[in-house]
Design a protein around this motif. Structure first.
Motif, PDB file in Angstrom:
ATOM      1  N   SER A  61      -5.347 -11.751  22.432  1.00 48.43           N
ATOM      2  CA  SER A  61      -4.108 -11.036  22.770  1.00 48.43           C
ATOM      3  C   SER A  61      -3.684 -10.110  21.636  1.00 48.43           C
ATOM      4  O   SER A  61      -3.289  -8.962  21.867  1.00 48.43           O
ATOM      5  CB  SER A  61      -2.982 -12.023  23.088  1.00 48.43           C
ATOM      6  OG  SER A  61      -3.266 -12.730  24.264  1.00 48.43           O
ATOM      7  N   SER A  62      -3.770 -10.588  20.412  1.00 41.92           N
ATOM      8  CA  SER A  62      -3.424  -9.750  19.264  1.00 41.92           C
ATOM      9  C   SER A  62      -4.380  -8.576  19.131  1.00 41.92           C
ATOM     10  O   SER A  62      -3.960  -7.449  18.847  1.00 41.92           O
ATOM     11  CB  SER A  62      -3.451 -10.570  17.970  1.00 41.92           C
ATOM     12  OG  SER A  62      -2.440 -11.534  17.975  1.00 41.92           O
ATOM     13  N   ARG A 110      -3.403  -5.936  21.616  1.00 36.74           N
ATOM     14  CA  ARG A 110      -2.206  -5.210  21.196  1.00 36.74           C
ATOM     15  C   ARG A 110      -2.519  -4.202  20.095  1.00 36.74           C
ATOM     16  O   ARG A 110      -2.055  -3.060  20.136  1.00 36.74           O
ATOM     17  CB  ARG A 110      -1.134  -6.189  20.714  1.00 36.74           C
ATOM     18  CG  ARG A 110      -0.471  -6.964  21.811  1.00 36.74           C
ATOM     19  CD  ARG A 110       0.655  -7.829  21.242  1.00 36.74           C
ATOM     20  NE  ARG A 110       1.153  -8.745  22.229  1.00 36.74           N
ATOM     21  CZ  ARG A 110       0.766 -10.027  22.324  1.00 36.74           C
ATOM     22  NH1 ARG A 110      -0.099 -10.530  21.462  1.00 36.74           N
ATOM     23  NH2 ARG A 110       1.265 -10.788  23.269  1.00 36.74           N
ATOM     24  N   LEU A 148       0.009 -11.036  27.704  1.00 33.09           N
ATOM     25  CA  LEU A 148       0.522  -9.815  27.079  1.00 33.09           C
ATOM     26  C   LEU A 148       1.825  -9.412  27.757  1.00 33.09           C
ATOM     27  O   LEU A 148       2.042  -9.731  28.923  1.00 33.09           O
ATOM     28  CB  LEU A 148      -0.460  -8.648  27.246  1.00 33.09           C
ATOM     29  CG  LEU A 148      -1.809  -8.721  26.571  1.00 33.09           C
ATOM     30  CD1 LEU A 148      -2.682  -7.566  27.044  1.00 33.09           C
ATOM     31  CD2 LEU A 148      -1.651  -8.671  25.061  1.00 33.09           C
ATOM     32  N   GLU A 149       2.642  -8.682  27.052  1.00 36.07           N
ATOM     33  CA  GLU A 149       3.841  -8.112  27.645  1.00 36.07           C
ATOM     34  C   GLU A 149       3.425  -7.076  28.687  1.00 36.07           C
ATOM     35  O   GLU A 149       2.366  -6.454  28.573  1.00 36.07           O
ATOM     36  CB  GLU A 149       4.703  -7.448  26.561  1.00 36.07           C
ATOM     37  CG  GLU A 149       5.245  -8.395  25.515  1.00 36.07           C
ATOM     38  CD  GLU A 149       4.223  -8.850  24.477  1.00 36.07           C
ATOM     39  OE1 GLU A 149       4.550  -9.792  23.736  1.00 36.07           O
ATOM     40  OE2 GLU A 149       3.117  -8.291  24.393  1.00 36.07           O
ATOM     41  N   LEU A 170      -2.190  -0.140  20.406  1.00 33.99           N
ATOM     42  CA  LEU A 170      -1.394   0.607  19.435  1.00 33.99           C
ATOM     43  C   LEU A 170      -2.232   1.717  18.809  1.00 33.99           C
ATOM     44  O   LEU A 170      -1.800   2.866  18.728  1.00 33.99           O
ATOM     45  CB  LEU A 170      -0.863  -0.332  18.353  1.00 33.99           C
ATOM     46  CG  LEU A 170      -0.088   0.326  17.220  1.00 33.99           C
ATOM     47  CD1 LEU A 170       1.168   1.001  17.742  1.00 33.99           C
ATOM     48  CD2 LEU A 170       0.238  -0.710  16.154  1.00 33.99           C
ATOM     49  N   PHE A 219       2.179  -3.738  27.503  1.00 35.83           N
ATOM     50  CA  PHE A 219       0.814  -3.682  26.987  1.00 35.83           C
ATOM     51  C   PHE A 219      -0.205  -3.680  28.121  1.00 35.83           C
ATOM     52  O   PHE A 219      -1.240  -3.018  28.021  1.00 35.83           O
ATOM     53  CB  PHE A 219       0.543  -4.817  26.000  1.00 35.83           C
ATOM     54  CG  PHE A 219       1.069  -4.519  24.622  1.00 35.83           C
ATOM     55  CD1 PHE A 219       0.388  -3.672  23.769  1.00 35.83           C
ATOM     56  CD2 PHE A 219       2.263  -5.066  24.204  1.00 35.83           C
ATOM     57  CE1 PHE A 219       0.882  -3.380  22.513  1.00 35.83           C
ATOM     58  CE2 PHE A 219       2.771  -4.788  22.940  1.00 35.83           C
ATOM     59  CZ  PHE A 219       2.081  -3.945  22.095  1.00 35.83           C
ATOM     60  N   ASN A 270       5.987 -12.549  28.731  1.00 29.72           N
ATOM     61  CA  ASN A 270       4.577 -12.198  28.785  1.00 29.72           C
ATOM     62  C   ASN A 270       4.031 -12.442  30.185  1.00 29.72           C
ATOM     63  O   ASN A 270       4.455 -13.362  30.875  1.00 29.72           O
ATOM     64  CB  ASN A 270       3.774 -13.034  27.797  1.00 29.72           C
ATOM     65  CG  ASN A 270       4.012 -12.619  26.371  1.00 29.72           C
ATOM     66  OD1 ASN A 270       4.748 -11.675  26.087  1.00 29.72           O
ATOM     67  ND2 ASN A 270       3.403 -13.326  25.456  1.00 29.72           N
TER      68      ASN A 270
END
Length: 103
Positions: free
Chosen positions: A61-62, A65, A25-26, A69, A29, A9
């Motif tokens: 963060s979630s 994501r 985040l990755e 998406l 993302f 991350n």
């Protein structure tokens, strides 16, 4: 079968509602978030602020994501619908028994 190596991350500092916070985040993302922000004509920081204001109890963060998406799954351009109508921001997680991959 070989697997692609997992990417670590990337943690970045952002200003949200007048205070600094870090978001992890990755790299993929972060890149996707930049693309969505550019499409919407706003900065990544402004987009994160909008996601933050509508995320409900989900961690930031979630929420990012899930938003990304949804932006890439959406048939229309990311700028055509308000955040609350997209990506489940502000909605609870799906109840058990109604999801994919159930055993």
């Amino acid at each position: 079968m070989t697997r692609a190596p997992l990417r670590e991350n990337a943690k970045r500092s952002v200003m949200i509602a007048g205070h600094r916070t870090s978001v992890s985040l990755e790299a993929e993302f972060w890149t996707a978030l930049q693309e969505v922000a550019q499409t919407r004509g706003q900065s990544v920081q402004a987009l994160i602020g909008a996601i933050d204001s509508e995320r409900g109890t989900r961690n930031l963060s979630s929420a990012i994501r899930v938003f990304v998406l949804g932006a890439f799954r959406d048939e229309r351009a990311p700028s055509e619908r308000p955040l609350a109508d997209r990506a489940g921001i502000g909605q609870g997680v799906q109840e058990a028994g109604g999801g994919m991959g159930e055993a």
